[in-house]
Scaffold this motif. Structure first.
Motif, PDB file in Angstrom:
ATOM      1  N   SER A  46      72.258  52.832  22.898  1.00  0.00           N
ATOM      2  CA  SER A  46      71.873  50.959  21.943  1.00  0.00           C
ATOM      3  C   SER A  46      70.933  51.232  20.268  1.00  0.00           C
ATOM      4  O   SER A  46      70.043  52.046  20.480  1.00  0.00           O
ATOM      5  CB  SER A  46      71.601  50.286  22.788  1.00  0.00           C
ATOM      6  N   GLU A  47      71.169  50.478  19.658  1.00  0.00           N
ATOM      7  CA  GLU A  47      70.328  50.945  18.750  1.00  0.00           C
ATOM      8  C   GLU A  47      68.307  49.922  18.858  1.00  0.00           C
ATOM      9  O   GLU A  47      68.772  49.202  20.254  1.00  0.00           O
ATOM     10  CB  GLU A  47      70.608  49.417  17.120  1.00  0.00           C
ATOM     11  N   ILE A  82      61.512  43.598  19.761  1.00  0.00           N
ATOM     12  CA  ILE A  82      60.684  42.586  21.228  1.00  0.00           C
ATOM     13  C   ILE A  82      59.769  42.549  20.999  1.00  0.00           C
ATOM     14  O   ILE A  82      59.681  41.071  22.608  1.00  0.00           O
ATOM     15  CB  ILE A  82      61.201  43.621  22.521  1.00  0.00           C
ATOM     16  N   GLN A  96      60.477  37.779  11.782  1.00  0.00           N
ATOM     17  CA  GLN A  96      61.061  38.671  12.744  1.00  0.00           C
ATOM     18  C   GLN A  96      60.711  37.785  14.783  1.00  0.00           C
ATOM     19  O   GLN A  96      61.248  37.399  16.052  1.00  0.00           O
ATOM     20  CB  GLN A  96      60.850  39.698  13.598  1.00  0.00           C
ATOM     21  N   GLU A 130      65.647  32.955  19.667  1.00  0.00           N
ATOM     22  CA  GLU A 130      66.493  33.443  21.190  1.00  0.00           C
ATOM     23  C   GLU A 130      65.894  33.738  22.915  1.00  0.00           C
ATOM     24  O   GLU A 130      67.357  33.063  23.491  1.00  0.00           O
ATOM     25  CB  GLU A 130      66.515  35.430  20.736  1.00  0.00           C
ATOM     26  N   TYR A 149      59.176  47.252  19.553  1.00  0.00           N
ATOM     27  CA  TYR A 149      61.290  47.713  18.880  1.00  0.00           C
ATOM     28  C   TYR A 149      61.544  48.764  20.226  1.00  0.00           C
ATOM     29  O   TYR A 149      60.684  48.884  20.484  1.00  0.00           O
ATOM     30  CB  TYR A 149      61.686  48.391  18.063  1.00  0.00           C
ATOM     31  N   ARG A 175      65.886  47.382  18.848  1.00  0.00           N
ATOM     32  CA  ARG A 175      65.859  45.364  19.194  1.00  0.00           C
ATOM     33  C   ARG A 175      64.306  45.308  18.883  1.00  0.00           C
ATOM     34  O   ARG A 175      62.934  46.242  20.056  1.00  0.00           O
ATOM     35  CB  ARG A 175      66.530  45.099  20.042  1.00  0.00           C
ATOM     36  N   GLN A 194      64.869  50.030  22.386  1.00  0.00           N
ATOM     37  CA  GLN A 194      66.349  51.159  22.340  1.00  0.00           C
ATOM     38  C   GLN A 194      66.193  51.733  23.950  1.00  0.00           C
ATOM     39  O   GLN A 194      65.697  52.503  24.459  1.00  0.00           O
ATOM     40  CB  GLN A 194      65.830  52.459  21.335  1.00  0.00           C
TER      41      GLN A 194
END
Length: 223
Positions: free
Chosen positions: A67-68, A72, A130, A137, A61, A70, A63
């Motif tokens: 921001s939060e 990856i 995920q 995406e 993840y 995310r 950050q």
């Protein structure tokens, strides 16, 4: 357990353990590094000797400032390294000036902005969906090297009937090699029960590692 390389910068080794389990083993880790100079790639890899617990993966993840976290990408024992494409935010001159005014010195410029890269050891059943969503995406951007499961073209949908036919075909091709002619009824083959159990174990393992293999146009029928 892990290390990180951002091209053009020194290798990151100052990993921080975020939590600790009753057995003393941490499952969540973090790296902190400056947002600048600008970067578009992150290399994450196992250090020599690192082996994840069975049926787990290392979810990655990121950050950015303000921001939060995310998701990856991910690593697994079968995929111990990844080159991940990222798109950090670019700060404007106005944002830098506002930060400098807030801090009252030049030390508050963009150079002080910090990125956190988190690595979390999680069940593979949690991480794999995920990864699949992330591939969908990023497909328009050429994809990333974050394969926990094999990347495949996204399908519009597949019917239950077709899936069932492919599962049956997978089982038939596997069990056919165990068939023998020892039967009281001529023309009928006998397959030992253990062969079916072996097929199910192998089939279940493959589904866990590659949940979409039956959705591909030409799945490996032999399993």
């Amino acid at each position: 357990m892990f290390s990180v390389i951002i091209p053009g910068r020194p290798c990151l080794t100052d990993i921080v353990a975020i939590d600790s389990q009753p057995n003393g083993q941490a499952t969540k880790f973090a790296f902190n590094f400056p947002l600048t100079p600008y970067f578009t790639d992150i290399v994450v890899f196992f250090l020599p000797g690192t082996v994840l617990p069975q049926d787990t993966a290392a979810a990655i993840y990121i950050q950015y400032p303000d921001s939060e976290f995310r998701f990856i990408g991910a690593l697994a024992n079968e995929n111990p390294s990844a080159v991940i494409k990222v798109r950090p935010p670019r700060r404007t001159e106005a944002q830098d000036e506002d930060q400098m005014l807030d801090d009252g010195s030049a030390a508050g410029s963009n150079n002080s902005a910090v990125v956190t890269l988190g690595i979390s050891i999680e069940p593979v059943q949690v991480v794999a969906p995920q990864v699949t969503a992330l591939e969908g995406e990023t497909s328009s951007l050429g994809g990333t090297s974050t394969d926990l499961v094999r990347q495949t073209p996204q399908q519009r949908g597949i019917s239950t009937k077709v899936l069932a036919q492919r599962i049956i075909g997978n089982a038939f091709n596997f069990l056919a090699s165990f068939a023998s002619g020892n039967s009281s009824n001529p023309g009928q083959d006998v397959v030992p029960l253990k062969a079916f159990q072996d097929w199910w174990t192998k089939f279940e393992r493959r589904v866990n590692m590659d949940p979409t293999f039956l959705e591909r146009e030409d799945p490996n029928a032999s399993g």
